[in-house]
Design an enzyme around this catalytic site. Structure first.
Site, short mmCIF file in Angstrom:
data_model
loop_
_atom_site.label_atom_id
_atom_site.label_comp_id
_atom_site.label_asym_id
_atom_site.label_seq_id
_atom_site.Cartn_x
_atom_site.Cartn_y
_atom_site.Cartn_z
N ARG A 44 0.79 -1.19 0.07
CA ARG A 44 -0.24 -0.11 0.05
C ARG A 44 0.88 1.44 0.04
NH1 ARG A 44 -5.16 -1.60 3.76
NH2 ARG A 44 -5.91 -3.33 2.39
N LYS B 63 2.73 11.64 -11.83
CA LYS B 63 2.10 10.76 -12.53
C LYS B 63 3.18 9.48 -12.65
CE LYS B 63 -0.15 12.19 -16.20
NZ LYS B 63 -0.52 13.13 -17.45
N GLU C 177 10.31 17.84 -25.00
CA GLU C 177 9.61 18.03 -23.88
C GLU C 177 9.76 19.74 -23.50
OE1 GLU C 177 6.94 16.88 -22.86
OE2 GLU C 177 6.92 14.71 -23.54
N LYS D 134 6.36 23.45 -16.01
CA LYS D 134 5.59 22.33 -15.62
C LYS D 134 5.30 22.22 -14.23
CE LYS D 134 4.90 17.43 -15.73
NZ LYS D 134 5.30 15.82 -16.10
N GLU E 54 -4.76 16.66 -13.18
CA GLU E 54 -5.09 16.68 -14.75
C GLU E 54 -6.52 16.99 -14.98
OE1 GLU E 54 -3.04 14.85 -18.49
OE2 GLU E 54 -3.46 13.53 -16.72
N ARG F 160 -3.74 21.31 -16.44
CA ARG F 160 -2.70 20.33 -16.62
C ARG F 160 -2.70 19.49 -17.79
NH1 ARG F 160 0.04 16.44 -11.97
NH2 ARG F 160 1.63 15.28 -13.66
N ASN G 123 -0.33 17.81 -22.54
CA ASN G 123 -0.68 16.68 -23.58
C ASN G 123 -0.53 17.24 -24.93
OD1 ASN G 123 -1.20 14.60 -21.62
ND2 ASN G 123 -3.17 15.70 -21.48
N HIS H 242 0.70 14.99 -27.78
CA HIS H 242 0.80 13.45 -27.36
C HIS H 242 -0.37 12.64 -27.57
CE1 HIS H 242 3.82 15.08 -24.75
NE2 HIS H 242 4.06 14.22 -24.10
N HIS I 135 1.51 9.97 -28.78
CA HIS I 135 1.58 8.58 -28.03
C HIS I 135 0.93 7.62 -28.99
CE1 HIS I 135 1.37 9.97 -23.68
NE2 HIS I 135 2.75 9.77 -23.97
N HIS J 112 10.39 8.56 -27.26
CA HIS J 112 9.36 9.17 -26.90
C HIS J 112 9.29 10.71 -27.64
CE1 HIS J 112 6.24 10.83 -24.46
NE2 HIS J 112 7.05 11.87 -24.27
#
Length: 357
Positions: free
Chosen positions: A113, A135, A177, A215, A225, A229, A233, A236, A240, A255
């Site tokens: 946990r 994230k 980025e 950022k 998000e 936020r 993207n 992306h 992606h 990437h």
């Protein structure tokens, strides 16, 4: 230099020194588990190994690369943690690039946990992007980062000396980025970045903190998000899908290479559907082509690309969700485009191949 992320943790820039590990020792963890991949164990661990003097230390290594960012690898890491006696009062040290940091942070956050973790990003991509914002996750069902959590580290230590261990292609991937951050939030920075052509002579000690701060400010305003936020993207949605598609081929894209192509296409959609001017679009297009070249997207891949985009976690009511540009430095979130417009963007991008020849 230190940038606080609210009252949760600090992002610290500069050499990783004994003083940092003395701070970690002061937290009196029962043990430290260090996650590395085969590359960072060879090239990066030696820079900090002399500081890893906790009496209960476990180093866990995994294979590098996006292909290994999955639940199967997570299971191997969890198993080694159990076998190594890791407990709830341990701390994980994630030493690696974006793939390792996403995955090992996720592993730490779900083990019994959750145990504390800190991040020492070793690639440009990780330093300016994936280590900021909490994230974490892995790929599943051929979808990027489709399983994961939001969870903050106890600290992020950004040491640009690690960049010396990287090949030029990795630096170029991470730089995409940096460009994105400027395009969505800082027109002045975009103007300065356009003067950068040779990535071997960049002053990273100035550029990385500036990019990270963009950022950081976005994340502070919208940590989960739900709003602004989503501006991160940009490039992306299509990028992606391209990255996932090529991951299964012999022409794997890094990437940043896939996101660079995605930003050209999504800038073109911004010109078609939003307020981005043709001159601003052309500057974006020419700069990305100059740095990243061109990768033809075969029409035979369109159905698979749209299937990937349709399953993107950002979508709303079965519509493909984009972040577009109103102008350099100002993003528009929650924008939608149908297949005809997206296909035209990909075809337009394909037509640019001649510009790189």
């Amino acid at each position: 230099m230190t940038l606080p992320v609210a009252d949760k943790y600090n992002i610290e820039f500069g050499d990783v020194t004994r003083a940092k590990f003395d701070w970690l020792k002061s937290k009196e963890y029962a043990g430290w588990v260090v996650f590395v991949d085969t590359n960072t164990r060879r090239d990066c661990l030696p820079l900090i190994e002399k500081f890893l003097d906790h009496p209960r230390l476990l180093i866990i290594e995994c294979a590098p690369g996006e292909l290994n960012k999955n639940l199967g690898t997570c299971q191997e890491l969890w198993s080694q943690m159990f076998d190594g006696g890791v407990g709830r009062r341990w701390c994980a040290i994630c030493l690696g690039g974006g793939v390792l940091e996403d995955m090992s942070g996720f592993v730490a956050s779900t083990f019994k946990r959750g145990i504390d973790f800190l991040q020492i990003p070793t690639t440009l991509l990780a330093q300016v992007d994936s280590s900021v914002g909490g994230k974490l996750g892995v790929d599943f069902y051929e979808l990027k980062n489709s399983l994961g959590v939001f969870n903050d580290p106890i600290a992020v230590w950004i040491d640009h000396r690690f960049l010396r261990t990287l090949p030029a292609r990795e630096i170029r991937s991470g730089f995409a980025e940096v460009i994105k951050h400027a395009l969505i939030a800082d027109a002045g920075q975009w103007g300065r970045i356009q003067k950068i052509i040779d990535l071997t002579v960049v002053d990273w000690s100035e550029l990385i903190p500036a990019s990270v701060n963009i950022k950081r400010e976005v994340v502070l305003e919208d940590p989960f998000e739900r709003g602004v936020r989503k501006s991160l993207n940009f490039g992306h949605t299509i990028g992606h899908a391209i990255e996932s598609y090529f991951l299964e081929t012999e022409q794997r894209l890094f990437h940043g290479e896939a996101i660079a192509a995605g930003m050209i296409m999504e800038a073109w959609i911004s010109y078609q559907l939003a307020t981005l001017t043709v001159s601003d679009y052309q500057l974006i297009e020419s700069y990305f082509l100059k740095l990243y070249g061109h990768q033809v997207i075969l029409e035979s891949s369109f159905d698979q690309l749209f299937a990937l985009m349709a399953n993107d976690k950002k979508n709303d009511d079965h519509r493909i969700n984009f972040t577009l540009l109103a102008e350099p430095g100002r993003a528009l979130i929650n924008q939608f485009a149908g297949r005809p417009v997206i296909e035209s963007a990909i075809r337009h991008y394909n037509s640019l191949a001649v510009a790189t020849e």
